[in-house]
Design a protein around this motif. Structure first.
Motif, short mmCIF file in Angstrom:
data_model
loop_
_atom_site.label_atom_id
_atom_site.label_comp_id
_atom_site.label_asym_id
_atom_site.label_seq_id
_atom_site.Cartn_x
_atom_site.Cartn_y
_atom_site.Cartn_z
N GLY A 273 0.78 -1.23 0.00
CA GLY A 273 0.00 0.00 0.00
C GLY A 273 0.81 1.28 0.00
O GLY A 273 0.26 2.36 -0.23
N VAL A 274 2.12 1.19 0.25
CA VAL A 274 2.96 2.40 0.23
C VAL A 274 3.02 2.93 -1.19
O VAL A 274 3.24 2.19 -2.15
N VAL A 275 2.82 4.24 -1.33
CA VAL A 275 2.83 4.90 -2.64
C VAL A 275 4.12 5.70 -2.78
O VAL A 275 4.56 6.36 -1.82
N ALA A 276 4.74 5.64 -3.96
CA ALA A 276 5.98 6.38 -4.21
C ALA A 276 6.02 6.78 -5.68
O ALA A 276 5.13 6.44 -6.46
N THR A 277 7.07 7.50 -6.04
CA THR A 277 7.29 7.89 -7.44
C THR A 277 8.60 7.30 -7.91
O THR A 277 9.61 7.38 -7.22
N GLU A 278 8.58 6.68 -9.08
CA GLU A 278 9.78 6.09 -9.67
C GLU A 278 9.94 6.63 -11.09
O GLU A 278 8.96 6.88 -11.80
N ALA A 279 11.19 6.76 -11.50
CA ALA A 279 11.47 7.15 -12.89
C ALA A 279 11.44 5.96 -13.83
O ALA A 279 11.28 6.12 -15.05
#
Length: 405
Positions: A273-279
């Motif tokens: 459930g952890v949300v993050a941003t990846e390239a």
């Protein structure tokens, strides 16, 4: 001067002897790429030895040569100390004839090394540092920022989460300037998008216990709990949030500086459930999976991180620019890098702006539930694509002296 030698000089001047002219445009017999990274410290998992592997794969895939000359990869550990990083960069450039330096996890090291490159007209490519100053007031004609930065990790992430319905936020921030910067940017994006900040709390660096902070986040009833921290603090906060059942009770946990290596270390039972941003994510398509398999064969079975994939992309682009420019001269190659589009397994339709920022799409990702994962590194599902023009700071707002007003 004889007629023969005079004629040869004329042909060279007119550019009619390409093989000889090209050879004369190479500074020495080897094009050297220096990977300056954290080999054993807190950033070694997402950069470190894997960055060296990625650089070597890029050189191999370019044929091992540029302008007919051998390309060599060297590496060193900056120990997360700006003085060590700067001293290594000076030695590499002044005595060991290194042509380009890349990676530099740790923004203080990255800024110090970029200054050395500016002074000596050598290309510097920052792939793992986060500071937007690299393309802001301290931008360089021979400096580049390739993968992500603090704007994309805060503003870009916040906007994307808000578009998915996250309107009320609780900000959990580490108590030093790096955390404040992420918090300020995130809060500005929340308010600009019509959202609300339901509460905030700051924690000390290397906090062992997040229970009181997480209780405040739960009590706020905010839809989103944003972690403006990094490293061990992020891991501990996510671990304890899992114990509190934060995401299972409906709140979204957003990490502003989360890497796939953090999610793997935590395990999906905790990190789900952890949300993050990846390239970049290794399981996006056939090209990314093919690269990931080759990388894993050389790096203890580990899939590449976004930063290691960025190393591959940046080295390939640099070598293409040398070939296109017909020289390994730093300013000429840097100009060609800004001119050429970036199309590879890392990005499609990427471009390099005047300030040195490599602009490309980013991806909002969520850690999977354990039952949805098919293997050790099957950790993310992609929620949304963040278009390049939204992911990074607008060119006019950075304050880079290279930008035409």
């Amino acid at each position: 001067m004889s007629i023969r030698s005079g004629a040869f000089a004329l042909f060279v001047a007119l550019g009619l002897v390409p093989a000889v002219a090209s050879a004369q445009q190479v500074s020495d017999d080897i094009v050297r790429v220096g990977v300056l990274t954290d080999m054993t410290g807190p950033y070694a998992d997402f950069a470190g030895p894997g960055s060296v592997v990625a650089a070597r794969l890029a050189v191999e895939d370019h044929g091992g040569r540029a302008l007919g000359r051998t390309v060599e990869v060297v590496f060193s550990d900056h120990q997360n100390r700006p003085d060590v990083g700067a001293a290594t960069a000076r030695r590499w450039i002044d005595t060991e004839r290194v042509d380009m330096i890349i990676d530099m996890p740790n923004s203080a090291v990255a800024l110090a090394v970029q200054q050395i490159g500016r002074e000596r007209n050598r290309v510097i490519i920052n792939t793992s540092a986060a500071s937007t100053e690299l393309t802001g007031r301290q931008c360089s004609p021979v400096g580049f920022h390739w993968v992500s930065d603090s704007f994309a990790l805060s503003t870009g992430t916040t906007r994307a989460v808000m578009e998915q319905g996250g309107r009320s936020w609780f900000l959990l921030t580490v108590d030093y300037e790096g955390g404040y910067a992420l918090e300020r940017a995130s809060e500005a994006a929340v308010r600009a998008g019509g959202g609300t900040v339901a509460g905030r709390v700051r924690h000390p660096l290397n906090a062992p216990d997040f229970s009181s902070f997480l209780l405040q986040a739960q009590a706020s009833r905010a839809q989103v709990v944003a972690l403006s921290n990094a490293g061990t603090d992020t891991i501990n906060a996510i671990k304890q949030a899992g114990e509190f059942g934060l995401t299972r009770r409906g709140q979204r946990l957003v990490g502003m500086f989360v890497n796939i290596t953090d999610i793997r270390a935590l395990g999906l039972a905790t990190a789900q459930g952890v949300v993050a941003t990846e390239a970049w994510y290794w399981d996006q398509n056939d090209d990314t999976r093919a690269f990931a398999r080759r990388f894993a064969e050389r790096h203890r079975g580990a899939m590449p991180t976004q930063y290691q994939a960025g190393i591959y992309s940046a080295v390939r682009h640099y070598l293409r620019a040398i070939d296109a420019a017909g020289t390994d001269d730093g300013p000429a190659v840097a100009a060609k890098m800004r001119e050429l589009p970036v199309n590879d397994m890392f990005t499609r339709n990427g471009r390099v702006r005047e300030d040195g920022r490599h602009v490309h799409d980013m991806f909002l990702v969520e850690a999977k539930r354990p039952e949805d994962s098919r293997g050790e590194w099957d950790l993310y599902r992609i929620l949304a694509t963040i278009p390049a023009e939204q992911a990074f700071r607008p060119l006019a707002e950075g304050g880079c002296p290279l930008v035409r007003q």
